[in-house]
Design an enzyme around this catalytic site. Sequence first.
Site, short mmCIF file in Angstrom:
data_model
loop_
_atom_site.label_atom_id
_atom_site.label_comp_id
_atom_site.label_asym_id
_atom_site.label_seq_id
_atom_site.Cartn_x
_atom_site.Cartn_y
_atom_site.Cartn_z
N THR A 291 5.61 14.15 0.14
CA THR A 291 4.37 13.17 0.72
C THR A 291 3.72 13.07 0.99
OG1 THR A 291 6.03 11.97 2.43
CG2 THR A 291 5.37 11.39 -0.28
N LYS B 79 7.11 11.67 -8.73
CA LYS B 79 7.78 12.88 -8.39
C LYS B 79 8.69 12.86 -8.33
CE LYS B 79 6.47 12.64 -4.17
NZ LYS B 79 6.17 10.98 -4.10
N THR B 80 9.72 11.85 -8.66
CA THR B 80 11.34 12.01 -8.70
C THR B 80 11.34 11.89 -10.73
OG1 THR B 80 11.88 11.24 -7.64
CG2 THR B 80 13.08 11.52 -8.49
N ARG C 127 4.68 2.22 -9.25
CA ARG C 127 6.29 1.87 -9.31
C ARG C 127 5.47 0.49 -8.47
NH1 ARG C 127 8.99 4.37 -4.76
NH2 ARG C 127 10.06 5.67 -5.64
N ASP D 241 14.60 16.31 -2.06
CA ASP D 241 13.71 15.79 -2.32
C ASP D 241 13.03 15.32 -0.74
OD1 ASP D 241 11.70 12.98 -2.38
OD2 ASP D 241 13.27 11.49 -3.54
N1 LIG Z 1 3.94 8.73 -15.02
C1 LIG Z 1 4.80 7.45 -15.21
N2 LIG Z 1 4.76 7.03 -16.61
C2 LIG Z 1 5.60 5.64 -16.77
N3 LIG Z 1 6.65 5.16 -15.15
C3 LIG Z 1 6.72 6.07 -14.37
C4 LIG Z 1 5.48 6.94 -14.09
N4 LIG Z 1 5.67 7.40 -13.15
C5 LIG Z 1 6.41 7.26 -12.24
N5 LIG Z 1 6.96 5.69 -13.56
C6 LIG Z 1 8.09 4.89 -12.39
O1 LIG Z 1 7.42 4.44 -11.00
C7 LIG Z 1 8.45 4.28 -10.90
C8 LIG Z 1 8.41 5.56 -9.22
O2 LIG Z 1 8.36 6.29 -9.83
P1 LIG Z 1 9.69 7.87 -8.92
O3 LIG Z 1 10.52 7.38 -8.28
O4 LIG Z 1 9.83 8.77 -9.84
O5 LIG Z 1 7.90 8.32 -7.58
P2 LIG Z 1 8.01 9.50 -6.53
O6 LIG Z 1 6.84 9.72 -6.79
O7 LIG Z 1 9.53 9.74 -6.70
O8 LIG Z 1 8.34 8.30 -5.59
P3 LIG Z 1 8.65 8.85 -3.48
O9 LIG Z 1 7.66 9.74 -2.58
O10 LIG Z 1 8.79 7.58 -2.77
O11 LIG Z 1 9.79 9.30 -3.54
C9 LIG Z 1 9.97 5.30 -11.34
O12 LIG Z 1 11.37 4.55 -11.53
C10 LIG Z 1 9.13 4.67 -13.14
O13 LIG Z 1 9.81 3.63 -13.71
MG LIG Z 2 11.22 10.28 -5.33
#
Ligand SMILES: Nc1ncnc2c1ncn2[C@@H]1O[C@H](COP(=O)(O)OP(=O)(O)OP(=O)(O)O)[C@@H](O)[C@H]1O
Ligand SMILES: [Mg+2]
Length: 363
Positions: free
Chosen positions: A180, A86-87, A239, A131
């Site tokens: 989430t 998401k981030t 992740r 977030d």
């Molecule tokens: N579509 C993607 N392709 C490649 N790598 C990805 C992808 N999505 C996420 N990642 C990798 O996974 C890691 C985690 O993603 P991210 O921090 O964006 O998750 P999030 O959904 O924001 O989690 P949270 O809910 O904990 O904030 C990132 O640092 C990135 O390296």
């Molecule tokens: Mg995030």
Amino acid sequence: MAKTKPGAPPPSALNIPKETLSPGLLHGERIPDEEKRDHALRPHSLKEFLGQAAMKENLTVFIKAARSRQESLDHLFLIGPPGLGKTTLAQVIAHELETEIVQTSAPALDKPKDLVGILTNLKERNVFFIDEIHRLKPAIEEMLYIAMEDYEMDWVIGQGPGARTLRIPIKPFTLIGATTKAGNVGSPLVSRFGIPCRFSFYEKADMEAIVRRSAGILETKIDDTAASLLAASARGTPRVANRLLRRMRDFAQVSGAPSITRPVVEDALMRLEIDHLGLEKQDREILAMIIKRYNGGPVGAETLAISMGEGVDTLEDYYEPYLIQAGLLQRTPRGRMATALAYEHLKIPGGIVQGNENSGLLF
Ligand SMILES: Nc1ncnc2c1ncn2[C@@H]1O[C@H](COP(=O)(O)OP(=O)(O)OP(=O)(O)O)[C@@H](O)[C@H]1O
Ligand SMILES: [Mg+2]
């Protein structure tokens, strides 16, 4: 390399740091400092952002259209379990729009002035990323949805009969809210997001592509069969895949293997107590608890969380989504229930109700 039984401590000869082996570290939860280390692995463009094909296809169109009209992109609502991107996607969108991103999280927006400070400083078409948007205070939430719709804010000066309301204009911007827990976001706010994006766990082929991309960036060699096994064991979560890849790199390095091979991955997964479905020890303990102590369920989330010594949020955000999608757990109005597959997976005997085999539920 010698194999050990699940649960057995790893041979001390390998001298692998204890934290490397902690199963809790593998969950989708964010770990302080990791975000910084992860920076190199984070995709920057939509092209590098792998998987989530349908969502990406639509976004490509919306971004192109907004850019050609020279308008701000409509507000986006990103929903999904931790670690799915998401981030990352919020940052990718800002990059594709060639604009700046201002990032915060709902708990940091404590007072109305915190929000006013950020919004009045946004430049036209900037991205504002919030977030954990389900944690906004009601007063802030209300200010925000007015700003999203009208690009202005009401700011009350003074108190009592002498109080005045000042209308502050804001430049058109794109709000990206991530959560989430979509169910905990108020409907007036939800309805003001023009583009809802629901993340699903990544397909195996996409996970493999993510593992290969990350291995390339980390300059680590990984065999095809090893990448495939690692991808299948990473809970459909980028992740977790990146985290596992780092651990595999440790195991390969310490054991003197020139690259991450399938035996290295198999051995490491066993030491980390991750099974072929990608379940960790805690996942299996949750299922075992429902089956053994609560007779397969239903059991309320709070009761279950207390029995496990976990927070309800951790249970609901980190453990349940994957167990549900793997077909091992069901959420019912009366509580959580273990499915037939869960009994089978844990090798615990149990009977399926006759004529209701399709439900996968046991009573
Ligand atoms: N579509 C993607 N392709 C490649 N790598 C990805 C992808 N999505 C996420 N990642 C990798 O996974 C890691 C985690 O993603 P991210 O921090 O964006 O998750 P999030 O959904 O924001 O989690 P949270 O809910 O904990 O904030 C990132 O640092 C990135 O390296
Ligand atoms: Mg995030």
